[in-house]
Design a protein around this motif. Sequence first.
Motif, PDB file in Angstrom:
ATOM      1  N   ALA A  63       0.836  -1.200   0.000  1.00 46.46           N
ATOM      2  CA  ALA A  63       0.000   0.000   0.000  1.00 46.46           C
ATOM      3  C   ALA A  63       0.868   1.247   0.000  1.00 46.46           C
ATOM      4  O   ALA A  63       2.031   1.224   0.420  1.00 46.46           O
ATOM      5  CB  ALA A  63      -0.916   0.000   1.219  1.00 46.46           C
ATOM      6  N   ALA A  73      -0.643   8.468  -2.504  1.00 42.88           N
ATOM      7  CA  ALA A  73      -1.225   7.176  -2.881  1.00 42.88           C
ATOM      8  C   ALA A  73      -1.523   6.324  -1.653  1.00 42.88           C
ATOM      9  O   ALA A  73      -1.517   5.097  -1.726  1.00 42.88           O
ATOM     10  CB  ALA A  73      -0.282   6.434  -3.820  1.00 42.88           C
ATOM     11  N   THR A 132      -3.300   2.798  -1.637  1.00 47.31           N
ATOM     12  CA  THR A 132      -3.427   2.356  -3.025  1.00 47.31           C
ATOM     13  C   THR A 132      -2.170   1.602  -3.437  1.00 47.31           C
ATOM     14  O   THR A 132      -1.069   1.947  -3.011  1.00 47.31           O
ATOM     15  CB  THR A 132      -3.616   3.572  -3.958  1.00 47.31           C
ATOM     16  N   ASP A 133      -2.313   0.571  -4.282  1.00 45.03           N
ATOM     17  CA  ASP A 133      -1.120  -0.133  -4.738  1.00 45.03           C
ATOM     18  C   ASP A 133      -0.417   0.679  -5.827  1.00 45.03           C
ATOM     19  O   ASP A 133      -0.882   1.751  -6.236  1.00 45.03           O
ATOM     20  CB  ASP A 133      -1.457  -1.549  -5.210  1.00 45.03           C
ATOM     21  N   GLY A 189      -2.579   1.333  -9.009  1.00 44.01           N
ATOM     22  CA  GLY A 189      -3.639   2.300  -8.766  1.00 44.01           C
ATOM     23  C   GLY A 189      -3.103   3.714  -8.692  1.00 44.01           C
ATOM     24  O   GLY A 189      -3.744   4.664  -9.161  1.00 44.01           O
ATOM     25  N   ALA A 190      -1.911   3.862  -8.113  1.00 49.10           N
ATOM     26  CA  ALA A 190      -1.302   5.191  -8.017  1.00 49.10           C
ATOM     27  C   ALA A 190      -0.990   5.746  -9.399  1.00 49.10           C
ATOM     28  O   ALA A 190      -1.170   6.943  -9.662  1.00 49.10           O
ATOM     29  CB  ALA A 190      -0.031   5.114  -7.174  1.00 49.10           C
TER      30      ALA A 190
END
Length: 234
Positions: free
Chosen positions: A211, A218, A221-222, A225-226
Motif C-alpha cells: 500500500a 497514494a 493504493t497499490d 492504482g497510483a
Amino acid sequence: VPPSPTSGAAAPPLRGWPDLREILGRPGLRRVFAKPAHGSSASGVLAVETASGGRVRATTSVELTPSGALYNSLRLHRYEDEAAIAAIVDALAPDGLHVERWLPKASQHGRSADLRVVVVAGRATHAVVRTAAGPLTNLHLGGSRGDLAAVQAAVAAAGGSWRQALEVCERAAAVFPGTPCVGVDLLPAAGWRRFAVGEVNAFGDLLPGLAGLPGGPAEGTDTYGAQVAALPHP
C-alpha cells in the motif's frame, strides 16, 4: 550515487576481465558491482570483491555451466575461481558493463538492507525495505521484505530525515521527466543517516500487496492504482 570508474565521456569501456582486475586494484575499489548496461532484475549483475593474496569472489545470478554457457538463474551463485569469474565478465563485457563502488550498507536484524522507492508523477508513493544475507537484495533472488517502520525509526534516531530520504528519490526521478513512474533503489549507508541512489528502474513497480505510504498521495493504493490516478483526466 556510488563512484564509478566507467562513467563519463572520458571513461574507457571495460573490455573484459583484465580491465576489471585493474579497477579492483585501485584505492577504494576492492569491492565493486559490475552491471550490464542493458538489463533488469539483477540479470548479469556481479558483486565482486578481492582479498589479500589476490583472492577474488563474485556473487551473481549468472550460472556458468561446464560447457561455458551462461544462464540467468533465480538462485544466487558464488564463484571463487578466478577463471570462472573471468569467463563471465569476458562474456558480458562486449554488451557493455557499468562498474561502481560497492557501498557499505546499513543492516536490519543482521542482514544487508536497502529500499525500493516508487516515484509516481514526481512524488514518492511507495517504499519497501529489502534485506538479504548477501550483497544482492532483490526479492525474487531470495531477499526478504523488511520492517519499514523500523527503518524510519532508525533514520530518526541517527538524526536523519525520512522525508529527505524520499526527496533524494524524487530528485533522482526528476532526471527522467518523460517517465511518469520509476523505482529507485535507495542505498542507506551504515548508521542510517546518509543515502545514495543505486539505480533508477523503469520497471520498478512490481510490489504486490504494498500500500501507498501513509500521508502520501497514494495512501492505501497499490503501485498500479497510483499510476492510474496520476494520469491526466479530461
